[in-house]
Every structure is written in structure tokens, then in C-alpha cells.
Design a protein around this motif. Structure first.
Motif, mmCIF file in Angstrom:
data_model
loop_
_atom_site.group_PDB
_atom_site.id
_atom_site.type_symbol
_atom_site.label_atom_id
_atom_site.label_comp_id
_atom_site.label_asym_id
_atom_site.label_seq_id
_atom_site.Cartn_x
_atom_site.Cartn_y
_atom_site.Cartn_z
ATOM 1 N N SER A 1 1.033 11.585 8.366
ATOM 2 C CA SER A 1 2.221 11.813 9.189
ATOM 3 C C SER A 1 3.132 10.585 9.190
ATOM 4 C CB SER A 1 1.822 12.143 10.631
ATOM 5 O OG SER A 1 0.991 13.266 10.687
ATOM 6 N N SER A 2 2.532 9.412 9.210
ATOM 7 C CA SER A 2 3.323 8.176 9.279
ATOM 8 C C SER A 2 4.127 7.949 8.001
ATOM 9 C CB SER A 2 2.417 6.972 9.551
ATOM 10 O OG SER A 2 1.420 6.841 8.556
ATOM 11 N N THR A 3 3.516 8.245 6.842
ATOM 12 C CA THR A 3 4.268 8.065 5.594
ATOM 13 C C THR A 3 5.368 9.123 5.466
ATOM 14 O OG1 THR A 3 2.476 9.275 4.485
ATOM 15 C CG2 THR A 3 2.492 6.877 4.256
ATOM 16 N N THR A 4 5.103 10.338 5.959
ATOM 17 C CA THR A 4 6.134 11.376 5.946
ATOM 18 C C THR A 4 7.312 10.954 6.816
ATOM 19 O OG1 THR A 4 4.506 13.130 5.597
ATOM 20 C CG2 THR A 4 6.627 13.788 6.493
ATOM 21 N N ALA A 5 7.012 10.443 8.010
ATOM 22 C CA ALA A 5 8.072 9.992 8.915
ATOM 23 C C ALA A 5 8.871 8.847 8.308
ATOM 24 C CB ALA A 5 7.461 9.561 10.248
ATOM 25 N N THR A 6 8.183 7.936 7.633
ATOM 26 C CA THR A 6 8.871 6.803 6.997
ATOM 27 C C THR A 6 9.803 7.289 5.892
ATOM 28 O OG1 THR A 6 6.914 5.449 7.417
ATOM 29 C CG2 THR A 6 8.546 4.572 5.878
ATOM 30 N N LEU A 7 9.305 8.225 5.090
ATOM 31 C CA LEU A 7 10.118 8.771 4.007
ATOM 32 C C LEU A 7 11.362 9.452 4.547
ATOM 33 C CD1 LEU A 7 10.353 9.382 0.961
ATOM 34 C CD2 LEU A 7 9.035 11.461 1.375
ATOM 35 N N VAL A 8 11.202 10.229 5.603
ATOM 36 C CA VAL A 8 12.345 10.928 6.192
ATOM 37 C C VAL A 8 13.325 9.932 6.820
ATOM 38 C CG1 VAL A 8 13.041 12.560 7.994
ATOM 39 C CG2 VAL A 8 11.070 13.063 6.547
ATOM 40 N N MET A 9 12.830 8.887 7.447
ATOM 41 C CA MET A 9 13.712 7.855 7.990
ATOM 42 C C MET A 9 14.521 7.208 6.868
ATOM 43 S SD MET A 9 14.916 6.169 10.579
ATOM 44 C CE MET A 9 13.829 6.301 12.008
ATOM 45 N N GLY B 1 0.813 -1.218 0.000
ATOM 46 C CA GLY B 1 0.000 0.000 0.000
ATOM 47 C C GLY B 1 0.841 1.260 0.000
ATOM 48 N N LYS B 2 0.482 2.212 0.877
ATOM 49 C CA LYS B 2 1.220 3.477 0.944
ATOM 50 C C LYS B 2 2.660 3.240 1.369
ATOM 51 C CE LYS B 2 -2.463 5.924 -0.013
ATOM 52 N NZ LYS B 2 -3.433 4.810 -0.106
ATOM 53 N N SER B 3 2.870 2.259 2.240
ATOM 54 C CA SER B 3 4.239 1.921 2.645
ATOM 55 C C SER B 3 5.050 1.436 1.451
ATOM 56 C CB SER B 3 4.223 0.834 3.728
ATOM 57 O OG SER B 3 3.670 1.323 4.928
ATOM 58 N N GLY B 4 4.366 0.790 0.511
ATOM 59 C CA GLY B 4 5.037 0.342 -0.706
ATOM 60 C C GLY B 4 5.469 1.507 -1.572
ATOM 61 N N HIS B 5 4.598 2.527 -1.680
ATOM 62 C CA HIS B 5 4.954 3.709 -2.460
ATOM 63 C C HIS B 5 6.180 4.398 -1.852
ATOM 64 C CE1 HIS B 5 1.425 3.164 -4.829
ATOM 65 N NE2 HIS B 5 0.564 3.516 -3.883
ATOM 66 N N ILE B 6 6.160 4.511 -0.530
ATOM 67 C CA ILE B 6 7.308 5.128 0.156
ATOM 68 C C ILE B 6 8.542 4.243 -0.004
ATOM 69 C CG2 ILE B 6 8.221 5.863 2.381
ATOM 70 C CD1 ILE B 6 6.033 7.676 1.283
ATOM 71 N N GLY B 7 8.349 2.933 0.090
ATOM 72 C CA GLY B 7 9.466 2.006 -0.065
ATOM 73 C C GLY B 7 10.111 2.097 -1.436
ATOM 74 N N ASN B 8 9.281 2.286 -2.454
ATOM 75 C CA ASN B 8 9.802 2.455 -3.811
ATOM 76 C C ASN B 8 10.730 3.649 -3.896
ATOM 77 O OD1 ASN B 8 9.610 1.189 -6.392
ATOM 78 N ND2 ASN B 8 7.399 1.045 -6.096
#
Length: 325
Positions: free
Chosen positions: A158-166, A54-61
Motif C-alpha cells: 500500500s505504501s509503494t502504491t501511495a508513493t507512486l500515486v503521489m 529499495g522499493k522506494s528507489g524503484h518507485i523513485g525511478n
């Protein structure tokens, strides 16, 4: 019609909440697990395999792309597809970076027995330290946020933003640890404007040989003007008998000469040229030469070699044509 003030206020609220989420992230980057995760990825002899649904996948990409472009070989694998053959991409030299805000992604948990059987190190990035992914991983990076910016608390914001920054924090820390340079970056970005800025050097852009505006300091102003007109750069280098640079004459100098009513056919160019002009080496990046022009507020540059001899010239239009601007 939606009230404009309300729209702006809602937008400001999102930014404020996500800023708070990033402030909260500092504690997790300061943890020992962050340094250990960086070391594990630094020592990886294969690839960093990034996974997320899902969204975590988009960020992971995006994270995998950033890692790959900054010196850490990485590849994104969709967990859903992995169960149907894509796990064949894994090698025993790889490291897994699995992303899930809840830490309970069924698609990723299904893959853990295979990952464990292969003996691959697993770094879990979740917002729940008590989750199954966190407990079953070798290292856990927490990206827990105080609240989502979505007022319903449902849409990942907020969670996807934090993941992206990490992910960016990991990539940039590794970039610096590897001593990754602009030249290294350019090798993976050869196309487009970015590639041109990173790869083009002054010698690739400058006018040289018969296209180089250059005259002897003995000639008169009118002959220098003919050279400027012929070569079309709005300037000419002035050299001595040893081809060493002694000055420059530009369109701006011409206006001052005309205002002073100086005889163009009899006055030597050396009497009206500008001495001590700005020069560059032909081996620097064109982008660096552009910075020099911006800082000195000039439109052209003379290029010299180690003997102070003129070997080239370029102006702002050359930068535009080369795509550096």
C-alpha cells in the motif's frame, strides 16, 4: 493444490486495502505542502533529483521518468552510489525529492549534510511526519497508509502504491501548470508506437500525386472502376473541372450500382457517387483521422486543402502500415 476461491479473495483484499490507502492520500494532496512542493519544482532552474532506497528507489525511478517525460527535467540518483561519487551530478539549481516510507533511510540521511551545504531545497516523501527526514526537509509530503496489503505488514505494498500515486499527482499537476502539450510529449517519445501516434500527421500517411485515386465527374462508371483498381484504395475521389471535391465512389457504391443494374459504360460517375463525403485536413494527426474513421464507421478518407481541392486519400490499411493502430 491451493483453493481458487481463496486466491481470488486474497487478491480482492489487496485491492480493497490499497484503494483505502489511496482514499487516505486525498488529505495529503489537499495540504499546503503539496502546492508548495509543486511550486518549488515548477520554479526549479535545474533538475529534480529523485532519491530512494529499495522499493522506494524503484518507485523513485518511475517518478523521475514520469517527471522527465512530462516537462519537468528529472534524474534518479541511487543514495548508496551517491556517497561514492554520484553526488557530483548535483548543481546548485537542483531540487531534491527524497523518498522513504519510514523517513529514516540511513543512506539518504547520510547525504543531508552535503545537500544542506549546497543549499538545495529538500522535499521529503515519507509515511512518518515525525521522522528525521520529515523534520530536516524544507517540505514534507506525507504518504502514510492505514495498513500494508501484505498480511505480515512487512512487504511494501500500500505504501509503494501511495508513493507512486503521489509522484503521478506531482507530475501531472506540473504538466498542467506548464501548459505541456501533445507535441511537447511527442518530442520526448519519438520511438515506438506511441511516438508514431503522436508525431505522424495525415500528410505523412496519405496517398498523393500519381498514387491518389481521383477522377473527373464527367467520366463513366467503368473508367472510375479502373482508377479504383489501379490505385488500390477501394475508392476514388470525384472532382469538378476546378479539381474541387464533389463526391466519392467506393466499393460499397459499386455493389449498389450492380444491384440496380445500371449501365457501367454509359452512366456518368456523378449520377451514382456519394455526395458530401467525410474529409480531413492534411495537417491533423493521423491518430485524429483514425478517430474520425471510427466515429463515422468508414474505412477511408479524402484529404482536401483550404480551397476544397483534393490533395490526398488514405484508408485503414495505411493506418495499420504506419503503426498508428
Amino acid at each position: 493444490m491451493v483453493d481458487e476461491n481463496e486466491l481470488r479473495q486474497w487478491g480482492r483484499n489487496v485491492i480493497k486495502i490499497e484503494q483505502q490507502a489511496l482514499e487516505n492520500l486525498y488529505q495529503y494532496v489537499d495540504s499546503i505542502e503539496f502546492a508548495q512542493a509543486c511550486q518549488l519544482m515548477f520554479d526549479c532552474k535545474g533538475k529534480v533529483i529523485v532519491m530512494g532506497m529499495g522499493k522506494s528507489g524503484h518507485i523513485g525511478n518511475k517518478i523521475s521518468a514520469t517527471l522527465a517525460s512530462t516537462g519537468t527535467p528529472a534524474f534518479f540518483v541511487h543514495p548508496g552510489e551517491a556517497s561514492h561519487g554520484d553526488l557530483g551530478v548535483l548543481s546548485k539549481a537542483d531540487v531534491i525529492l527524497a523518498i522513504s516510507n519510514s523517513g529514516e533511510s540511513a543512506e539518504i540521511l547520510t547525504l543531508l549534510p552535503v545537500i544542506k551545504r549546497l543549499g538545495l531545497p529538500l522535499i521529503a516523501v515519507t509515511g512518518n511526519p515525525s521522522s528525521n527526514m520529515a523534520k530536516l526537509s524544507q517540505l514534507h509530503l506525507c504518504i502514510q497508509v492505514p495498513e500494508e496489503a501484505c498480511p505480515l505488514g512487512l512487504a511494501p505494498t500500500s505504501s509503494t502504491t501511495a508513493t507512486l500515486v503521489m509522484g503521478d499527482a506531482l507530475a501531472v499537476a506540473l504538466l498542467q501548470a506548464r501548459g505541456f502539450t501533445q507535441d511537447d510529449f511527442a518530442l520526448s517519445h519519438p520511438g515506438g508506437s506511441l511516438g508514431r501516434k503522436l508525431l505522424l500527421k495525415v500528410k505523412d500517411v496519405m496517398h498523393q500525386g500519381e498514387h491518389l485515386p481521383c477522377v473527373s465527374h464527367h467520366i463513366c462508371i467503368s473508367e472510375a472502376l479502373y482508377e479504383i483498381s489501379k490505385k488500390g484504395l477501394g475508392m476514388t475521389a470525384i472532382v469538378d473541372d476546378n479539381q474541387m471535391l464533389v463526391g466519392i465512389f467506393t466499393d460499397g457504391d459499386l455493389r449498389r450500382v450492380i444491384d440496380a443494374e445500371i449501365n457501367l459504360r454509359k452512366t456518368p460517375i456523378r449520377d451514382v457517387m456519394t455526395k458530401g463525403c467525410v474529409t480531413v485536413d492534411d495537417n491533423i494527426l493521423a491518430a485524429q483521422a483514425l478517430k474520425v474513421m471510427d466515429e463515422e464507421n468508414i474505412n477511408g478518407l479524402i484529404v482536401i486543402n483550404e480551397k476544397q481541392q483534393v490533395i490526398g486519400a488514405l484508408n485503414m490499411l495505411d493506418m495499420v502500415k504506419a503503426g498508428v493502430i
